[in-house]
Design an enzyme around this catalytic site. Sequence first.
Site, PDB file in Angstrom:
ATOM      1  N   CYS A   2       0.834  -1.204   0.000  1.00  0.00           N
ATOM      2  CA  CYS A   2       0.000   0.000   0.000  1.00  0.00           C
ATOM      3  C   CYS A   2       0.868   1.253   0.000  1.00  0.00           C
ATOM      4  CB  CYS A   2      -0.867   0.002   1.242  1.00  0.00           C
ATOM      5  SG  CYS A   2      -1.695  -1.563   1.526  1.00  0.00           S
ATOM      6  N   ARG A  27       3.741   0.628  -6.759  1.00  0.00           N
ATOM      7  CA  ARG A  27       3.747  -0.410  -5.728  1.00  0.00           C
ATOM      8  C   ARG A  27       2.599  -1.404  -5.921  1.00  0.00           C
ATOM      9  NH1 ARG A  27       6.705   1.127  -1.182  1.00  0.00           N
ATOM     10  NH2 ARG A  27       5.346   0.050   0.255  1.00  0.00           N
ATOM     11  N   TRP A  83      -3.630  -2.324  -1.176  1.00  0.00           N
ATOM     12  CA  TRP A  83      -3.506  -3.642  -1.809  1.00  0.00           C
ATOM     13  C   TRP A  83      -4.130  -4.596  -0.800  1.00  0.00           C
ATOM     14  CZ3 TRP A  83       0.317  -5.427  -5.771  1.00  0.00           C
ATOM     15  CH2 TRP A  83       0.289  -6.815  -5.929  1.00  0.00           C
ATOM     16  N   ASN A 109      -0.367   1.115   6.374  1.00  0.00           N
ATOM     17  CA  ASN A 109       0.325   0.135   5.520  1.00  0.00           C
ATOM     18  C   ASN A 109       0.772  -1.021   6.394  1.00  0.00           C
ATOM     19  OD1 ASN A 109       0.090   1.840   3.400  1.00  0.00           O
ATOM     20  ND2 ASN A 109       2.293   2.160   3.098  1.00  0.00           N
ATOM     21  N   GLY A 110       0.794  -2.215   5.817  1.00  0.00           N
ATOM     22  CA  GLY A 110       1.307  -3.355   6.570  1.00  0.00           C
ATOM     23  C   GLY A 110       0.177  -4.138   7.211  1.00  0.00           C
ATOM     24  N   GLU A 491      18.470 -20.766 -10.552  1.00  0.00           N
ATOM     25  CA  GLU A 491      18.023 -19.380 -10.559  1.00  0.00           C
ATOM     26  C   GLU A 491      19.218 -18.425 -10.684  1.00  0.00           C
ATOM     27  OE1 GLU A 491      15.468 -17.917 -11.135  1.00  0.00           O
ATOM     28  OE2 GLU A 491      15.659 -15.932 -10.308  1.00  0.00           O
ATOM     29  N   LYS A 495      19.752 -15.788 -13.781  1.00  0.00           N
ATOM     30  CA  LYS A 495      19.960 -14.343 -13.595  1.00  0.00           C
ATOM     31  C   LYS A 495      21.244 -13.912 -14.297  1.00  0.00           C
ATOM     32  CE  LYS A 495      16.699 -13.265 -12.435  1.00  0.00           C
ATOM     33  NZ  LYS A 495      15.596 -13.968 -11.871  1.00  0.00           N
ATOM     34  N   GLU A 498      20.796 -13.915 -18.083  1.00  0.00           N
ATOM     35  CA  GLU A 498      19.754 -12.968 -18.507  1.00  0.00           C
ATOM     36  C   GLU A 498      20.254 -11.525 -18.514  1.00  0.00           C
ATOM     37  OE1 GLU A 498      16.456 -12.940 -15.779  1.00  0.00           O
ATOM     38  OE2 GLU A 498      15.110 -12.030 -17.222  1.00  0.00           O
ATOM     39  N   HIS A 514      29.699 -36.825 -14.842  1.00  0.00           N
ATOM     40  CA  HIS A 514      29.111 -37.445 -16.039  1.00  0.00           C
ATOM     41  C   HIS A 514      29.253 -36.563 -17.270  1.00  0.00           C
ATOM     42  CE1 HIS A 514      27.676 -40.554 -13.408  1.00  0.00           C
ATOM     43  NE2 HIS A 514      27.110 -39.637 -12.634  1.00  0.00           N
ATOM     44  N   LYS A 614       9.246  -7.689 -20.006  1.00  0.00           N
ATOM     45  CA  LYS A 614       8.438  -8.235 -18.912  1.00  0.00           C
ATOM     46  C   LYS A 614       7.030  -8.513 -19.451  1.00  0.00           C
ATOM     47  CE  LYS A 614       8.651  -8.524 -14.303  1.00  0.00           C
ATOM     48  NZ  LYS A 614       9.859  -8.870 -13.606  1.00  0.00           N
TER      49      LYS A 614
END
Length: 619
Positions: A2, A27, A83, A109-110, A491, A495, A498, A514, A614
Amino acid sequence: MCGIVGYVGGRPCRDLLIAGLEKLEYRGYDSAGLSLLEDGRIDSVRAVGNLSNLRAAVAERRDEGAVAVAETDATIGLAHTRWATHGRVTEENAHPHSDEEGDVHIVLNGIVENHSELRRELIAEGHEFSSETDAEIVAHLIERHYEGELTDAVRAAYAELRGHYAFVAMHVEHPGTLVGARHECPLVIGVGDGETFLASAIPAFLRETRTVMQIENGEIVTIGPDSVDVTTAAGEHRDRDIEEVTWDEDEAERGGYPTFMMKEIHEQPDAVAETITDRLPEVDEVDLSELELSAEQVAGIRRIVIVACGTSYHAGLVGRYAIETWARIPVEMDVASEYRYRDPVVGSDDLVIGITQSGETADTLAAMRLARERGAHVLAITNVMGSQATRDADSVLFTRAGLEIGVAATKTFTSQVAAIYLLGLWLAQSRGHIARDRVAELIAELKALPRKIGETIEATDQHVRAIARSHYDGRFFLYLGRHIGLPVCLEGALKMKEISYIPSDAYAAGEMKHGPIALLDETTPVVCVATESPVLEKVLSNMAEVRARGADVIAIGTQGSELEIGDSADQALFVPETDWILQPILAVIPLQLLAYYTARLLELNVDQPRNLAKTVTVE
Ligand code: F6R
């Protein structure tokens, strides 16, 4: 995530507040509202959807004759983008909230963790609530403690709250004062000429003033047009330095960080806290009733299938360990773009989980649709409300990372992992596969993750930068891990390729002999994830094999294992201790940073790597 903006000063502030909210839109939010105090009365407008809906609602009030908002000259007010966490996305649940008389208005907020017990107490005392939110409790608590001094009432209310939050309060009897309180969530003061702002982030007022004062955790601040008074929760005064912000508009959007990716790496503690906190209402209970899965449905799950792409797929790989270990339900993983084409065997006793931060990735959506057509219950884990995945799924579990602008997923990954941890624990608890005290132990560890993520960033940042400097001109990076460390390697390598365009590969360390071992020589940096796990010994042996070929080992270990890991690596980074299943969410942070600093040294645009965009939600 928020957003809060408050203003007190000499100018009509309605449009200043809405302009401030616009700067916080990134946000993410699903409703918005504002309250203005003028001529001894507070008027509020709230609307579901984006800020144009709020503007339209303000204009409508003019037709209804509510002059205070539509034609106002009010010079004090509060505004908020919400949110949804507690309570659905409705106008009633949008902020600001007030007590029944409308004397106290607040924006928050929170999350207030002890909201249920406080609500019960307040109802017993005769308070009436008009929303389903945890935030409304704060307005009622302030009213309960109010004896003419707003700051004292806020302080007393603050003392009763648990959770992580920041809020700002306004009282009808104090037309020149706003009072804010901060506990874990950000709140910052903007000092203007005869006017003062209180907001959750600097961009909200940067067009109006560049002079800021920070509020620390556990502090209460009282602002007027020409005054700022910072006190501790106990009421002691605190001196606070004034700082000048030198950011330009672009930097302001990035919160002062050089790139969105860096900003988003730093937002991970908040993003994970937002994702988990209100779903852990008790010390030994996970609440995912939002999934609307009955006890019979949960008991009837024979198998889980996770479908996803890219980083979201890696989050699923981490989740598999959590679900299988805690809930003992077999989990199959599939790359969504393959799953949809292999005529999968799937049916009504399968739970199929589609993980997609955007909620719009075509392959993931197609895989989810196919599974649903074949009778499976489909659950979407996504960051975007209203996205296609939320419409195509039977159940939705939102991550609450806020909008991610950098193309490389960072905070959405850690939030996805946090969401799957919750899911694994909830399934285990619902199916009676885990002891209550083990749930309590894991919940305590989960709650500590946001703090530990922050500590990891702080502890490793400089060190990673130095490591990047020694390897950024390398031609190849190899990542090795086993067990729960393997998805972290996948991951990390994703990154690296990318955003730095350096070829990188990730392998299960046991597979080295192997074939891939042929790649190693003294020019190859090999990143080994050697955090606490049941196979740490084996990872250490793999590291020895790598070093025997002359390659440089960069190890990610767990604090406390410095001697053991330090002996087996050329460079080592350490993340805080936690339960081994939770280690990946910490171990991935230095790997995000390594890719980031490598790309920056190569002077590449980390926010918009070549050939990549994106996925955005289509309304
Ligand atoms: C990597 C990255 C991508 C996404 C993938 C799936 O940093 O961002 O690999 O994870 O394109 O996207 P979503 O989660 O939106 O389905």
